[in-house]
Motif scaffolding. Structure first.
Motif, PDB file in Angstrom:
ATOM      1  N   VAL A 268      40.303  42.347  40.732  1.00 56.24           N
ATOM      2  CA  VAL A 268      41.962  42.739  40.073  1.00 56.24           C
ATOM      3  C   VAL A 268      41.700  41.462  38.977  1.00 56.24           C
ATOM      4  O   VAL A 268      42.306  41.618  37.838  1.00 56.24           O
ATOM      5  CB  VAL A 268      42.388  41.592  40.939  1.00 56.24           C
ATOM      6  CG1 VAL A 268      45.011  41.456  40.698  1.00 56.24           C
ATOM      7  CG2 VAL A 268      43.158  42.776  42.146  1.00 56.24           C
ATOM      8  N   MET A 269      41.029  40.150  39.005  1.00 51.93           N
ATOM      9  CA  MET A 269      41.225  39.606  37.916  1.00 51.93           C
ATOM     10  C   MET A 269      40.072  40.045  37.013  1.00 51.93           C
ATOM     11  O   MET A 269      40.437  40.123  35.526  1.00 51.93           O
ATOM     12  CB  MET A 269      39.954  37.834  38.257  1.00 51.93           C
ATOM     13  CG  MET A 269      40.601  37.466  39.130  1.00 51.93           C
ATOM     14  SD  MET A 269      40.493  35.428  39.301  1.00 51.93           S
ATOM     15  CE  MET A 269      39.835  35.100  40.758  1.00 51.93           C
ATOM     16  N   LYS A 270      39.256  40.798  36.801  1.00 48.44           N
ATOM     17  CA  LYS A 270      38.262  41.629  35.611  1.00 48.44           C
ATOM     18  C   LYS A 270      39.517  42.474  34.919  1.00 48.44           C
ATOM     19  O   LYS A 270      39.517  42.232  33.999  1.00 48.44           O
ATOM     20  CB  LYS A 270      37.565  42.458  36.225  1.00 48.44           C
ATOM     21  CG  LYS A 270      36.310  41.431  36.928  1.00 48.44           C
ATOM     22  CD  LYS A 270      34.875  41.965  37.314  1.00 48.44           C
ATOM     23  CE  LYS A 270      34.441  42.913  36.586  1.00 48.44           C
ATOM     24  NZ  LYS A 270      33.260  42.997  36.640  1.00 48.44           N
ATOM     25  N   ALA A 271      40.916  43.272  35.956  1.00 43.96           N
ATOM     26  CA  ALA A 271      41.308  44.490  35.266  1.00 43.96           C
ATOM     27  C   ALA A 271      42.225  43.112  34.774  1.00 43.96           C
ATOM     28  O   ALA A 271      43.010  44.086  33.413  1.00 43.96           O
ATOM     29  CB  ALA A 271      42.777  44.670  36.717  1.00 43.96           C
ATOM     30  N   GLN A 272      42.556  42.365  35.127  1.00 42.94           N
ATOM     31  CA  GLN A 272      43.162  41.299  34.219  1.00 42.94           C
ATOM     32  C   GLN A 272      42.951  40.542  33.075  1.00 42.94           C
ATOM     33  O   GLN A 272      43.990  39.899  32.127  1.00 42.94           O
ATOM     34  CB  GLN A 272      43.819  40.179  34.682  1.00 42.94           C
ATOM     35  CG  GLN A 272      44.869  40.502  35.849  1.00 42.94           C
ATOM     36  CD  GLN A 272      44.946  39.628  37.079  1.00 42.94           C
ATOM     37  OE1 GLN A 272      44.095  38.307  36.982  1.00 42.94           O
ATOM     38  NE2 GLN A 272      46.537  39.605  37.530  1.00 42.94           N
ATOM     39  N   GLY A 273      41.645  41.025  32.434  1.00 38.96           N
ATOM     40  CA  GLY A 273      41.094  40.647  31.285  1.00 38.96           C
ATOM     41  C   GLY A 273      39.896  39.406  31.570  1.00 38.96           C
ATOM     42  O   GLY A 273      39.579  39.204  30.655  1.00 38.96           O
ATOM     43  N   ILE A 274      40.090  38.526  32.750  1.00 40.36           N
ATOM     44  CA  ILE A 274      39.262  37.047  32.828  1.00 40.36           C
ATOM     45  C   ILE A 274      37.540  38.195  32.650  1.00 40.36           C
ATOM     46  O   ILE A 274      37.051  39.498  33.479  1.00 40.36           O
ATOM     47  CB  ILE A 274      39.583  36.788  34.094  1.00 40.36           C
ATOM     48  CG1 ILE A 274      40.685  36.036  34.625  1.00 40.36           C
ATOM     49  CG2 ILE A 274      38.661  35.820  34.389  1.00 40.36           C
ATOM     50  CD1 ILE A 274      40.921  35.502  35.549  1.00 40.36           C
ATOM     51  N   SER A 275      37.286  37.074  32.173  1.00 44.06           N
ATOM     52  CA  SER A 275      35.412  37.930  31.588  1.00 44.06           C
ATOM     53  C   SER A 275      34.366  37.537  33.026  1.00 44.06           C
ATOM     54  O   SER A 275      34.963  36.969  33.879  1.00 44.06           O
ATOM     55  CB  SER A 275      34.916  36.958  30.274  1.00 44.06           C
ATOM     56  OG  SER A 275      34.830  36.087  30.617  1.00 44.06           O
ATOM     57  N   TYR A 278      33.311  33.983  32.731  1.00 50.84           N
ATOM     58  CA  TYR A 278      34.320  33.231  33.764  1.00 50.84           C
ATOM     59  C   TYR A 278      33.526  32.737  35.144  1.00 50.84           C
ATOM     60  O   TYR A 278      33.652  32.424  35.975  1.00 50.84           O
ATOM     61  CB  TYR A 278      35.753  33.367  32.197  1.00 50.84           C
ATOM     62  CG  TYR A 278      36.541  32.900  33.430  1.00 50.84           C
ATOM     63  CD1 TYR A 278      36.873  31.066  33.073  1.00 50.84           C
ATOM     64  CD2 TYR A 278      37.500  32.490  34.820  1.00 50.84           C
ATOM     65  CE1 TYR A 278      37.516  30.212  33.582  1.00 50.84           C
ATOM     66  CE2 TYR A 278      37.449  31.120  35.332  1.00 50.84           C
ATOM     67  CZ  TYR A 278      38.008  30.441  34.349  1.00 50.84           C
ATOM     68  OH  TYR A 278      38.782  29.106  35.369  1.00 50.84           O
ATOM     69  N   PRO A 349      36.452  47.118  37.461  1.00 40.89           N
ATOM     70  CA  PRO A 349      38.262  47.035  38.010  1.00 40.89           C
ATOM     71  C   PRO A 349      38.280  47.954  38.380  1.00 40.89           C
ATOM     72  O   PRO A 349      39.542  47.960  39.508  1.00 40.89           O
ATOM     73  CB  PRO A 349      38.622  46.120  36.723  1.00 40.89           C
ATOM     74  CG  PRO A 349      37.734  46.658  35.736  1.00 40.89           C
ATOM     75  CD  PRO A 349      35.728  47.197  36.059  1.00 40.89           C
TER      76      PRO A 349
END
Lengths: 355, 224
Positions: A268-275, A278, A349
């Motif tokens: 989910v975090m990757k879907a939101q664009g968190i690399s 990070y 993701p």
């Protein structure tokens, strides 16, 4: 760090468990390193005390001082800044009540291997000796008359010196003539120029001697050639190396399981664009925090345990070595985290959010 | 000018006789300030449409243009950056991090994003969504509706130009569902963003400006 620390705060129990395992492993590593250096000291203390560069023994002795025998004439073949003759033999000494396996060093008072007296006074009369203070712990005292196996001579303890054990035997330092009497008895006069080796301080090792019958052995090499020394320290070193590998694997497994549990969250975090960067940094930071805490507690526990152990356990902590081992433990824990980083990078993701 | 544009986009899985067309040739445009619903039964390709529009997967053919940038050929890393800066996702599964409080959920975004919201803007966002009192709670302590509102707050953080919502009302009762839709409508209009809601719930279409219907990978604009 933000993500890492907040997760640790929220899920205290599971992170306490990982830290606990790391703590136990590091405790064992530190304790083994203490035992290793304790055992090493047991063998080498008396040699380290010389602060010498090298020792000359006969070529045929294969670096063993007791097997080396030469005459005082050999001194003329030796070129060095400081030279000290040494005669050595092992014996069983008893003060009537207690028995101890001792090494007797015959030396000249005015040469550099003369030890510093920590209690009592130095030898002056015939058959006076300074003893290793480990004998004091065993119940020997100043003024004790020592009977020796293999000879009728008796020695008198007149003083003690610190840290003086040679190949696990406490050392008795006496005058060279005392050594001669103990070793040769009646024939002492005839053998008065017989000795075992010459201890050196020099800046130029290669030019010490050109006598082929003599061998110049550097002190560190001399120590590792002591009977049993290398075997003992290798055994403990191997245990320590295995523990490094084990701790890396344990951390890898723990973190991997934790990471697998969180795959959908990471997705989910990757879907939101968190690399990936990070998230990976976060896992590494987490490992770092856990490893630091685990190693620090293990360090403290090892020192505390060491302080409460009876003197018979040869444990001595070398802080510099322990710090290096601690750093290695933290490093291998982080290597263990690499698995999880790899897992995070691979998470798709799309799959994670059930798309 | 269109914020989001799909030109001749298709998506198929598998090859040969096993080939499945999840998305047939699709043309789609969304403008600023539009709230768009895509409805259709499950398996009709809605999610595929949404994930392609959001840059989560690449189409088999055609191009996706977000704010004049063709993202079809970009690497995953670059698309990830575009998702971060341009797109707000509201996902079916809660997109909250379980071990962060509501406040820290926002702080996490604050750490990874550019052009962050000021304190005032953030307070306004919290008030608008009615979550000001929940800031120190963990997701596990929130009700379904509260969680969804926090998820919307996350999606709206730092004003993305496109908001993509996958069944945002799935786990909510009717009243809550209407509440969430009103909220999305309000945010879309007041911030002049583009919102696309994918749902099978036809009750929600009254809130939307445009309704597309999806059947077997075919997307068609419904005339009102």
């Amino acid at each position: 760090m933000f993500l890492a620390w907040n997760e640790i705060k929220k899920n205290k129990l599971r992170f306490i468990l990982i830290t606990g395992v790391l703590m136990l492993v590091s405790y064992l590593v530190f304790f083994l390193s203490g035992l290793a250096s304790g055992l090493e000291n047991l063998n080498r203390e008396a040699v380290d005390k010389w602060e010498a560069t090298a020792i000359v023994v006969t070529e045929e002795s294969d670096k063993s001082m007791p097997q080396s025998s030469m005459t005082l004439d050999a001194l003329d073949d030796i070129e060095a800044k400081d030279k000290a003759v040494i005669g050595q033999l092992n014996a069983i000494a008893t003060n009537g009540g207690k028995k101890a396996n001792v090494a007797i060093f015959g030396i000249h008072k005015d040469e550099f291997i003369m030890p510093k007296v920590s209690e009592g006074e130095t030898f002056s009369a015939d058959n006076d000796v300074i003893a290793s203070d480990s004998l004091m712990e065993d119940g020997f005292e100043i003024g004790d008359k020592l009977e020796l196996s293999s000879t009728d001579e008796t020695l008198t303890i007149v003083g003690f010196t610190e840290d003086a054990r040679f190949n696990a035997a406490p050392v008795l330092y006496g005058d060279f003539s005392t050594f001669q009497r103990v070793k040769f008895g009646e024939a002492a006069e005839a053998n008065k120029d017989q000795m075992n080796g010459i201890v050196l301080r020099t800046d130029n090792l290669s030019d010490v001697t050109d006598n082929d019958a003599l061998e110049v052995v550097e002190i560190e090499e001399f120590i590792t050639s002591l009977p049993g020394y290398t075997e003992q320290s290798l055994t403990l070193s191997f245990m320590i190396y295995f523990l490094f590998i084990i701790s890396s694997v344990i951390v890898a497994i723990f973190l991997y399981v934790l990471t697998v549990q969180k795959i959908s969250m990471f997705g989910v975090m990757k879907a939101q664009g968190i690399s990936n960067g990070y998230l990976s940094r976060s896992v590494v930071a987490q490992t770092f925090i856990l490893a630091i805490i685990g190693v620090a507690v293990g360090f403290a526990l090892a020192l505390i345990t060491g302080a409460f152990l009876p003197g018979a356990v040869p444990v001595s902590f070398d802080i510099a070595t322990m710090i290096i081992y601690g750093a290695i433990l933290i490093a291998v824990a982080i290597i263990g985290a690499v698995f999880s980083v790899w897992t995070i990078v691979k998470i798709d993701p799309l799959k994670a959010i059930g798309g | 000018m269109a914020v989001l544009e799909l030109n001749q986009v298709t998506k198929s899985f598998g090859t040969g006789h096993k080939k499945v067309d999840a998305l047939k040739e699709t043309h789609f445009q969304a403008e600023k300030g539009e709230l768009i619903a895509v409805i259709g039964p499950s398996g009709s390709g809605k999610s595929t449409f949404l994930t392609i529009a959001g840059g989560l997967q690449t189409p088999t053919d055609g191009e996706v243009i977000i704010n004049n940038q063709n993202i079809t050929k970009l690497s995953e890393q670059k698309r990830s950056k575009i998702r971060l800066q341009e797109i707000g996702f509201i996902l079916q599964a809660s997109n909250l991090v379980p071990f962060l409080t509501v406040r820290n959920q926002m702080k996490l975004l604050d750490q990874v994003k550019k052009n962050n919201m000021s304190k005032e803007e953030l307070t306004q966002l919290y008030n608008g969504l009615g979550i000001s009192d929940l800031l120190d709670k963990y997701p596990a302590d929130l009700s379904g509706g509260e969680r969804q509102r926090v998820a919307i707050a996350k999606a709206l953080y730092s004003n993305p130009s496109i908001l993509l919502a996958d069944e945002p009302t799935a786990s909510l009762d009717s009243d809550r569902a209407y509440e969430v839709m009103e909220l999305l409508q309000r945010e879309t209009k007041s911030k002049n963003t583009t919102t696309i809601v994918v749902t099978h719930d036809t009750r929600l279409i009254s809130y939307c400006d445009k309704v597309y219907k999806m059947t077997d990978g075919d997307i068609k604009l419904e005339e009102n």
